[in-house]
Design a protein around this motif. Structure first.
Motif, PDB file in Angstrom:
ATOM      1  N   GLY A   1     -71.513  32.054 -39.501  1.00  0.00           N
ATOM      2  CA  GLY A   1     -72.028  31.413 -38.306  1.00  0.00           C
ATOM      3  C   GLY A   1     -71.458  30.017 -38.130  1.00  0.00           C
ATOM      4  O   GLY A   1     -70.982  29.378 -39.089  1.00  0.00           O
TER       5      GLY A   1
ATOM      6  N   MET B   1     -78.818  42.240 -31.331  1.00  0.00           N
ATOM      7  CA  MET B   1     -78.929  41.134 -32.283  1.00  0.00           C
ATOM      8  C   MET B   1     -80.395  40.871 -32.588  1.00  0.00           C
ATOM      9  O   MET B   1     -81.205  40.651 -31.687  1.00  0.00           O
ATOM     10  CB  MET B   1     -78.258  39.878 -31.713  1.00  0.00           C
ATOM     11  CG  MET B   1     -76.776  40.065 -31.424  1.00  0.00           C
ATOM     12  SD  MET B   1     -76.027  38.609 -30.633  1.00  0.00           S
ATOM     13  CE  MET B   1     -74.327  39.207 -30.432  1.00  0.00           C
ATOM     14  N   GLU B   2     -80.754  40.861 -33.871  1.00  0.00           N
ATOM     15  CA  GLU B   2     -82.147  40.714 -34.281  1.00  0.00           C
ATOM     16  C   GLU B   2     -82.661  39.292 -34.088  1.00  0.00           C
ATOM     17  O   GLU B   2     -83.807  39.083 -33.707  1.00  0.00           O
ATOM     18  CB  GLU B   2     -82.310  41.140 -35.737  1.00  0.00           C
ATOM     19  CG  GLU B   2     -82.032  42.619 -35.981  1.00  0.00           C
ATOM     20  CD  GLU B   2     -82.253  43.000 -37.429  1.00  0.00           C
ATOM     21  OE1 GLU B   2     -82.701  42.124 -38.206  1.00  0.00           O
ATOM     22  OE2 GLU B   2     -81.984  44.174 -37.779  1.00  0.00           O
ATOM     23  N   ASP B   3     -81.800  38.301 -34.335  1.00  0.00           N
ATOM     24  CA  ASP B   3     -82.220  36.915 -34.223  1.00  0.00           C
ATOM     25  C   ASP B   3     -82.323  36.514 -32.746  1.00  0.00           C
ATOM     26  O   ASP B   3     -81.371  36.662 -31.978  1.00  0.00           O
ATOM     27  CB  ASP B   3     -81.224  35.995 -34.943  1.00  0.00           C
ATOM     28  CG  ASP B   3     -81.664  34.549 -34.936  1.00  0.00           C
ATOM     29  OD1 ASP B   3     -82.410  34.149 -35.833  1.00  0.00           O
ATOM     30  OD2 ASP B   3     -81.253  33.824 -34.004  1.00  0.00           O
ATOM     31  N   GLU B   4     -83.485  35.989 -32.357  1.00  0.00           N
ATOM     32  CA  GLU B   4     -83.733  35.665 -30.948  1.00  0.00           C
ATOM     33  C   GLU B   4     -82.790  34.573 -30.447  1.00  0.00           C
ATOM     34  O   GLU B   4     -82.270  34.655 -29.325  1.00  0.00           O
ATOM     35  CB  GLU B   4     -85.187  35.220 -30.772  1.00  0.00           C
ATOM     36  CG  GLU B   4     -85.571  34.948 -29.322  1.00  0.00           C
ATOM     37  CD  GLU B   4     -87.034  34.576 -29.167  1.00  0.00           C
ATOM     38  OE1 GLU B   4     -87.404  34.076 -28.096  1.00  0.00           O
ATOM     39  OE2 GLU B   4     -87.800  34.786 -30.130  1.00  0.00           O
ATOM     40  N   GLN B   5     -82.559  33.536 -31.260  1.00  0.00           N
ATOM     41  CA  GLN B   5     -81.667  32.452 -30.841  1.00  0.00           C
ATOM     42  C   GLN B   5     -80.229  32.940 -30.706  1.00  0.00           C
ATOM     43  O   GLN B   5     -79.519  32.561 -29.764  1.00  0.00           O
ATOM     44  CB  GLN B   5     -81.750  31.291 -31.824  1.00  0.00           C
ATOM     45  CG  GLN B   5     -83.065  30.532 -31.783  1.00  0.00           C
ATOM     46  CD  GLN B   5     -83.060  29.317 -32.686  1.00  0.00           C
ATOM     47  OE1 GLN B   5     -82.345  29.266 -33.690  1.00  0.00           O
ATOM     48  NE2 GLN B   5     -83.858  28.322 -32.330  1.00  0.00           N
ATOM     49  N   GLU B   6     -79.810  33.765 -31.663  1.00  0.00           N
ATOM     50  CA  GLU B   6     -78.460  34.323 -31.599  1.00  0.00           C
ATOM     51  C   GLU B   6     -78.294  35.189 -30.359  1.00  0.00           C
ATOM     52  O   GLU B   6     -77.262  35.137 -29.676  1.00  0.00           O
ATOM     53  CB  GLU B   6     -78.184  35.156 -32.855  1.00  0.00           C
ATOM     54  CG  GLU B   6     -76.777  35.743 -32.902  1.00  0.00           C
ATOM     55  CD  GLU B   6     -76.559  36.623 -34.124  1.00  0.00           C
ATOM     56  OE1 GLU B   6     -75.430  37.147 -34.269  1.00  0.00           O
ATOM     57  OE2 GLU B   6     -77.511  36.808 -34.914  1.00  0.00           O
ATOM     58  N   ARG B   7     -79.318  35.966 -30.054  1.00  0.00           N
ATOM     59  CA  ARG B   7     -79.267  36.832 -28.880  1.00  0.00           C
ATOM     60  C   ARG B   7     -79.182  36.001 -27.588  1.00  0.00           C
ATOM     61  O   ARG B   7     -78.379  36.298 -26.696  1.00  0.00           O
ATOM     62  CB  ARG B   7     -80.504  37.732 -28.863  1.00  0.00           C
ATOM     63  CG  ARG B   7     -80.517  38.746 -27.717  1.00  0.00           C
ATOM     64  CD  ARG B   7     -81.577  39.808 -27.924  1.00  0.00           C
ATOM     65  NE  ARG B   7     -82.919  39.258 -27.987  1.00  0.00           N
ATOM     66  CZ  ARG B   7     -83.666  39.177 -29.093  1.00  0.00           C
ATOM     67  NH1 ARG B   7     -83.193  39.632 -30.240  1.00  0.00           N
ATOM     68  NH2 ARG B   7     -84.881  38.676 -29.057  1.00  0.00           N
TER      69      ARG B   7
END
Length: 468
Positions: free
Chosen positions: A192, A310-316
């Motif tokens: 990341g 994508m599981e991570d909300e911020q990443e999504r």
């Protein structure tokens, strides 16, 4: 028995001038690099305080960020103001300046190594984030802000909190078509864009033996895009061979003495890192970014990802914003994305090895209709080498523009920028929104992929092109 130390700890400790509990360490700075875009306010601060530059002999100045690459005329008023200020400040304080138009001029992070001003074990700072480039020599190299530039000008020291240490272990056999740019993009994609935040990275592992100094500079250059404070590679025979040819390199007994010191700059067996990451290079292929940070990348043969997966909300959420800005649809194959402009250059990939790679792909081929290609050497020395080898003839015959040295389209502080929502394949280091122009869409690639893309008119690997 002494405690095993990493190379990061060895070089750091060598430069500590003062250490107080709860306070940043005060480091001595061996080399201070300045340029026209980030130094004017620092000199103004010195002037207001009635101070002089403490070690002008350890300070080098470069004109690179705002200068044009089409001609030797500074037509833009803002550029003239920046350049004139640097020239006045250097004249007032007796600082060596690599001026626009000088045969030694070029991008600060290209010229300093090629002239031999940077060597293992040094501490180097500059008011530019990509100072990390010089860590390829086993140097401790930081980018700093304007207030820090002023502090170093006045004291030749820098107060800085000690970062954590991170080992990046490359393992496996390096594929033939994978370049250094692909390695660093693969790492950033894996951990990341903030994966190394607060750390200094040491790049390690057998695959690095096959990476040239120019490739190592590319990797350390983009440590910043992984969130790191700096990046380092321990010096080895590849390093020494490069340094021996530099104009400022020590000679005779001084060389032997330097080598004895440099060879000690390795991480001791048993030394501990705060974090370790392993990257298997065996299955790697050329990488390309699809989003608006360098961690949003996939293999060139891959597709635009689906944010919903994508599981991570911020990443999504970040992916959704990036795809909206980049005007890309999930599932689109990256090697079908059309390109308007190709930029080869910058302190990441503007060295002679990079230009040879580009020429190797372009030779006997033509840039696709409707594609603009800029080839901007990282220094005038690189330009001379390229012309001596006839590389410029390959570029021009293919339909590319052969330019003078400068930072150019990497950050668009001069006239080299994209108009409107054009799409660029770039060998530079950042693909943030508006980086190359207010609506510019940037895809980071290696030099070889940039050249193949120019020919295909879409993102492409050299292996996908028909024989010329």
């Amino acid at each position: 028995m002494s405690t095993p130390k990493t190379i990061i700890e060895k070089v750091w400790e060598k430069h500590v001038v003062q250490r107080e509990p709860g306070e940043p360490d005060l480091l001595y700075i061996d080399l201070h690099l300045i340029h026209e875009a980030s130094s004017p306010q620092a000199f103004d601060g010195l002037r207001l305080a009635g101070r002089r530059v403490r070690r002008p002999d350890l300070t080098l100045a470069f004109e690179d960020h705002v200068i044009p690459t089409r001609s030797l005329m500074l037509a833009d008023e803002t550029s003239r103001t920046c350049v004139d200020a640097l020239r006045r400040n250097c004249a007032e304080h007796g600082i060596q300046l690599f001026r626009f138009g000088d045969r030694r001029q070029g991008i600060v992070h290209v010229v300093a190594p090629e002239r031999g001003y940077v060597y293992p074990g040094m501490s180097v700072i500059c008011g530019d984030s990509h100072t990390a480039t010089h860590g390829a020599f086993g140097a401790l190299a930081f980018g700093v802000g304007t207030s820090d530039v002023e502090h170093v000008l006045a004291t030749q020291t820098l107060p800085i909190a000690r970062p954590r240490t991170m080992a990046v272990e490359f393992v496996g056999d390096l594929p033939r078509d994978v370049q250094a740019k692909d390695l660093i993009l693969a790492l950033i994609t894996q951990i990341g864009a903030n994966g190394a935040n607060g750390h200094i990275i040491e790049y390690r592992g057998a695959p690095l033996a096959g990476i040239s100094m120019e490739g190592r500079m590319t990797m350390c250059n983009m440590s910043i895009e992984a969130g790191a404070r700096a990046g380092m590679i321990a010096p080895d025979d590849v390093t020494y061979a490069y340094l021996r040819e530099r104009p400022q390199a020590p000679t005779g007994a001084a060389w032997d003495e330097a080598m004895a010191d440099w060879r000690s700059l390795v991480t001791d067996p048993g030394a501990r890192f705060d974090k370790t990451v392993t990257v298997d290079v065996s299955g790697l292929s050329p990488f390309v970014t699809w989003g608006t940070n360098p961690g949003q990348a996939v293999p060139l043969s891959g597709s635009v990802p689906e944010p919903a997966s994508m599981e991570d909300e911020q990443e999504r959420a970040a992916a959704e914003r990036s795809l909206s800005y980049m005007d890309l649809v999930p599932g689109t194959r990256m090697d079908t994305v059309p390109i308007d402009t190709v930029f080869v250059g910058s302190c990441t990939n503007g060295r002679i090895e990079d230009l040879r790679s580009v020429a190797g792909v372009l030779r006997g081929r033509k840039v696709a209709d409707g594609v603009t290609m800029l080839v901007v050497p990282g220094s005038m020395e690189v330009r001379r080498h390229a012309e001596a080898e006839g590389l410029h003839e390959v570029f021009v015959a293919a339909g590319a523009q052969w330019r003078l040295s400068g930072c150019s389209m990497c950050l668009g502080l001069n006239s080299d920028r994209l108009d409107g929502a054009k799409r660029c394949a770039s060998t530079s280091n950042r693909n943030y929104e508006g980086r190359q122009g207010p609506q510019a869409r940037t895809h980071l690639v290696s030099p070889a992929v940039a050249a193949a893309t120019a020919v295909a008119g879409r993102l492409a690997a050299p292996s996908s092109l028909e024989a010329p």
